[in-house]
Motif scaffolding. Structure first.
Motif, mmCIF file in Angstrom:
data_model
loop_
_atom_site.group_PDB
_atom_site.id
_atom_site.type_symbol
_atom_site.label_atom_id
_atom_site.label_comp_id
_atom_site.label_asym_id
_atom_site.label_seq_id
_atom_site.Cartn_x
_atom_site.Cartn_y
_atom_site.Cartn_z
ATOM 1 N N LEU A 59 0.830 -1.205 0.000
ATOM 2 C CA LEU A 59 0.000 0.000 0.000
ATOM 3 C C LEU A 59 0.864 1.255 0.000
ATOM 4 O O LEU A 59 0.656 2.167 -0.804
ATOM 5 C CB LEU A 59 -0.932 -0.003 1.215
ATOM 6 N N LEU A 60 1.857 1.314 0.880
ATOM 7 C CA LEU A 60 2.730 2.480 0.953
ATOM 8 C C LEU A 60 3.516 2.677 -0.337
ATOM 9 O O LEU A 60 3.547 3.769 -0.907
ATOM 10 C CB LEU A 60 3.692 2.357 2.135
ATOM 11 N N ALA A 61 4.146 1.618 -0.821
ATOM 12 C CA ALA A 61 4.939 1.730 -2.048
ATOM 13 C C ALA A 61 4.053 2.079 -3.238
ATOM 14 O O ALA A 61 4.435 2.885 -4.096
ATOM 15 C CB ALA A 61 5.688 0.424 -2.310
ATOM 16 N N GLY A 62 2.864 1.498 -3.293
ATOM 17 C CA GLY A 62 1.949 1.804 -4.387
ATOM 18 C C GLY A 62 1.512 3.255 -4.386
ATOM 19 O O GLY A 62 1.489 3.907 -5.427
ATOM 20 N N LEU A 63 1.163 3.780 -3.206
ATOM 21 C CA LEU A 63 0.751 5.179 -3.123
ATOM 22 C C LEU A 63 1.888 6.122 -3.504
ATOM 23 O O LEU A 63 1.690 7.096 -4.227
ATOM 24 C CB LEU A 63 0.239 5.501 -1.723
ATOM 25 N N LEU A 64 3.095 5.820 -3.016
ATOM 26 C CA LEU A 64 4.241 6.665 -3.344
ATOM 27 C C LEU A 64 4.550 6.627 -4.837
ATOM 28 O O LEU A 64 4.792 7.670 -5.467
ATOM 29 C CB LEU A 64 5.465 6.237 -2.537
ATOM 30 N N LEU A 65 4.542 5.446 -5.424
ATOM 31 C CA LEU A 65 4.858 5.330 -6.848
ATOM 32 C C LEU A 65 3.777 5.965 -7.726
ATOM 33 O O LEU A 65 4.098 6.579 -8.751
ATOM 34 C CB LEU A 65 5.058 3.866 -7.230
ATOM 35 N N VAL A 66 2.515 5.836 -7.322
ATOM 36 C CA VAL A 66 1.448 6.466 -8.103
ATOM 37 C C VAL A 66 1.596 7.980 -8.062
ATOM 38 O O VAL A 66 1.493 8.657 -9.096
ATOM 39 C CB VAL A 66 0.057 6.020 -7.609
ATOM 40 N N SER A 67 1.861 8.529 -6.879
ATOM 41 C CA SER A 67 1.980 9.992 -6.790
ATOM 42 C C SER A 67 3.196 10.499 -7.565
ATOM 43 O O SER A 67 3.111 11.503 -8.282
ATOM 44 C CB SER A 67 2.030 10.440 -5.329
ATOM 45 N N VAL A 68 4.325 9.815 -7.450
ATOM 46 C CA VAL A 68 5.510 10.215 -8.209
ATOM 47 C C VAL A 68 5.281 10.022 -9.705
ATOM 48 O O VAL A 68 5.644 10.875 -10.518
ATOM 49 C CB VAL A 68 6.754 9.413 -7.738
ATOM 50 N N GLY A 69 4.648 8.918 -10.086
ATOM 51 C CA GLY A 69 4.392 8.643 -11.496
ATOM 52 C C GLY A 69 3.455 9.651 -12.131
ATOM 53 O O GLY A 69 3.675 10.090 -13.257
#
Length: 112
Positions: A59-69
């Motif tokens: 969840l954390l990695a997904g949220l971070l990667l989506v926001s950066v992406g």
């Protein structure tokens, strides 16, 4: 081309390289010290068990990667237009979406 702009270009190129090297050094020493700590605990007769919550991590990695992406995709689309450079934003965006989908599927399976 004047001397000031070429110096700025060199600095812009060097900063990500230094960041990647520093991050790699931090990860290396974390893994090294964690391994040594576990070996000492095993020698002392204790069981070094660590709990890793895969759902929280995804969840954390997904949220971070989506926001950066998203931010990279929008910036690169505005700055460069559609082209190969846009992959720099689309790749982390798609990985983040994949991690969030994994989180959703696993959470639904866990609740069933």
């Amino acid at each position: 081309m004047d001397r000031g702009s070429s110096a700025a270009e060199v600095i812009i190129v060097i900063i990500p390289i230094v960041g990647i090297i520093m991050g790699s050094v931090v990860v290396f020493f974390y893994l090294l010290w964690n391994h040594k700590r576990k070996m000492l605990l095993i020698k002392a007769g204790e069981n070094p068990r660590t709990d890793f919550d895969l759902l929280s991590f995804s969840l954390l990695a997904g949220l971070l990667l989506v926001s950066v992406g998203i931010s990279l995709t929008v910036f690169l689309a505005i700055a460069k237009g559609a082209g190969d450079g846009l992959l720099g934003g689309i790749i982390p965006l798609s990985i983040g979406v994949g991690l969030l989908v994994f989180y959703g599927i696993q959470r639904r399976d866990k609740n069933s």
